[in-house]
Design an enzyme around this catalytic site. Sequence first.
Site, short mmCIF file in Angstrom:
data_model
loop_
_atom_site.label_atom_id
_atom_site.label_comp_id
_atom_site.label_asym_id
_atom_site.label_seq_id
_atom_site.Cartn_x
_atom_site.Cartn_y
_atom_site.Cartn_z
N GLY A 289 69.45 55.85 54.67
CA GLY A 289 70.23 56.67 54.59
C GLY A 289 69.98 58.29 55.61
O GLY A 289 71.07 58.31 56.95
N ARG A 327 66.62 71.73 50.56
CA ARG A 327 65.36 71.16 50.95
C ARG A 327 64.57 71.63 50.95
O ARG A 327 63.41 71.63 50.74
CB ARG A 327 65.43 69.67 51.60
N CYS A 358 70.52 84.75 45.35
CA CYS A 358 69.60 85.23 44.69
C CYS A 358 68.45 84.88 43.75
O CYS A 358 68.44 84.80 42.85
CB CYS A 358 70.29 86.43 43.11
N GLU A 359 67.59 84.46 44.25
CA GLU A 359 66.23 83.72 44.07
C GLU A 359 65.00 83.95 45.36
O GLU A 359 65.27 84.06 46.34
CB GLU A 359 67.03 82.23 44.49
N TYR A 387 71.01 64.76 52.55
CA TYR A 387 70.48 65.62 52.13
C TYR A 387 70.71 66.81 52.09
O TYR A 387 70.19 67.47 50.86
CB TYR A 387 69.83 64.99 51.30
N1 LLP Z 1 68.49 52.88 48.37
C1 LLP Z 1 67.75 53.52 47.28
C2 LLP Z 1 68.14 52.89 46.35
C3 LLP Z 1 67.10 54.79 47.26
O1 LLP Z 1 66.91 55.55 46.10
C4 LLP Z 1 67.77 55.74 48.52
C5 LLP Z 1 66.99 57.12 48.43
C6 LLP Z 1 67.60 55.43 49.67
C7 LLP Z 1 68.35 53.87 49.84
C8 LLP Z 1 68.43 56.01 51.68
O2 LLP Z 1 67.18 56.49 51.28
P1 LLP Z 1 67.27 56.74 52.63
O3 LLP Z 1 66.72 55.91 53.94
O4 LLP Z 1 67.84 58.07 53.01
O5 LLP Z 1 65.56 57.84 53.29
N2 LLP Z 1 67.01 64.20 48.60
C9 LLP Z 1 65.63 63.60 48.93
C10 LLP Z 1 65.70 62.01 48.89
C11 LLP Z 1 66.35 61.45 48.02
C12 LLP Z 1 65.72 60.25 48.65
C13 LLP Z 1 66.70 59.04 47.10
N3 LLP Z 1 67.46 57.63 47.05
C14 LLP Z 1 65.85 64.44 50.53
O6 LLP Z 1 66.21 65.43 50.40
O7 LLP Z 1 64.67 64.51 51.10
#
Ligand code: LLP
Length: 437
Positions: A289, A327, A358-359, A387
């Site tokens: 992602g 984040r 407001c935080e 994200y």
């Molecule tokens: N596959 C699964 C099953 C996942 O849970 C995730 C991310 C991905 C793939 C993709 O991961 P990536 O390649 O994007 O690292 N909100 C957090 C990140 C949460 C990731 C959740 N799962 C942030 O902003 O760092």
Amino acid sequence: YGTSKVNEQGHLEIGGQDTVKLAEKYGTPLYIYDVNLIRERARGFKQTFDRLGVPSQVAYASKAFSSIAMIQLVEEEGLSLDVVSAGELFTALAAGFPPERIHFHGNNKSIEELEMAIEEQIGCIVVDNEQELLTLSRLCQQKNKVMPILLRVTPGVEAHTHDYIVTGQEDSKFGFHLENGQAEKAMLFAGKSDGINLLGLHCHIGSQIFETTGFLLAAEKLMNKLKEWNDQFSFQAKVLNLGGGFGIRYTAEDTPLPASNYVEEIVVTVKKLAEQFGLALPEIWIEPGRSLVGDAGTTIYRVGSTKDIPNVRKYVAVDGGMSDNIRPALYSAKYDAVLANRVHDRTEEKVSIAGKCCESGDMLIWDLPLPKTTSDDLLAVFCTGAYGYAMANNYNRIQRPAVVFVEDGQDRLVIKRESLQDLIKLDLPLREAAMKK
Ligand code: LLP
């Protein structure tokens, strides 16, 4: 960062477009995505697999950033797609994404979500737990359909990353336990169910990972399990999915490997183990992602008020914050930024960038070296593509920003800025008068 440049006027340029002009045209805060960079990243993953001659699927984890235009871009690049909710699935289908290339994730999929996936005949459901497996099997039999699935397992590998986003360790809400018989029971059940076609195993060990060790350890654990299942039950896996999590460089402190390194090492390890164990080489699937869209996104804010506390700190506030990028507040995530309208100005001072919510915790960047700012300035925060918009919210009833794609000198609005009317469109009044202007 990314493919950004500085033009003759000293303005930040992305995808051949002056970001100052884009801010004037679309307003701020503004998310700008460099489409070519996303294409480059997508091709990088695919080419590495192709070069190594391994059947693969690269599924974009759309939770990082989902919109109709984004999904269409993913489609154009021939990737698969990972969705985790009816909303993400609906977006994908609305974008015309081929259902057979969609994979559905989640630790608590609802009956409605499972039914939607079955009816749309998506490519694969990544089954997370026993209850889901039983429900899915029943639903498929009722509808006389067969759903290809993977079993998500927790391999007990903990990646070095922020605590909040570690998911591979055994004490996790996700997946079947690999070693206590849970996964095996699920595999045996799937083998007997008419409604289900078990393709193989899945794991995801975390996010923003810089080393390959975790992936290789996880691959080894899963391959060992597949060998055991092959010996004992003649189960032959067609697919091994190692999830996403490949890290990106947010600031100079981050030292990720090029994405191809992760892929190459994973492939070499899986190939070696398959040979050693006498197993057919499974297709290798991954789910990046962040590494596909993270550094392709930049947020442009307009600078507003400042507050100087002599000898303590200078706060520079911008017209967004934790409502468009949560984040920093949620994970203490670090970002780098420049003034988009005078990138080369070297009259530096150290300031801290505050959001407008407001935080007190709504701070985007602490101690950033910047030229002295005025309220004509635009701040460009880099690497907000993953994200960022995806986790944007309406805290303080702040409207979510617009999103623009730029490519080869062309700009295209792909998500409209929320309007004040949008903010109240789901509200129902207590009495008529409340809605009068
Ligand atoms: N596959 C699964 C099953 C996942 O849970 C995730 C991310 C991905 C793939 C993709 O991961 P990536 O390649 O994007 O690292 N909100 C957090 C990140 C949460 C990731 C959740 N799962 C942030 O902003 O760092």
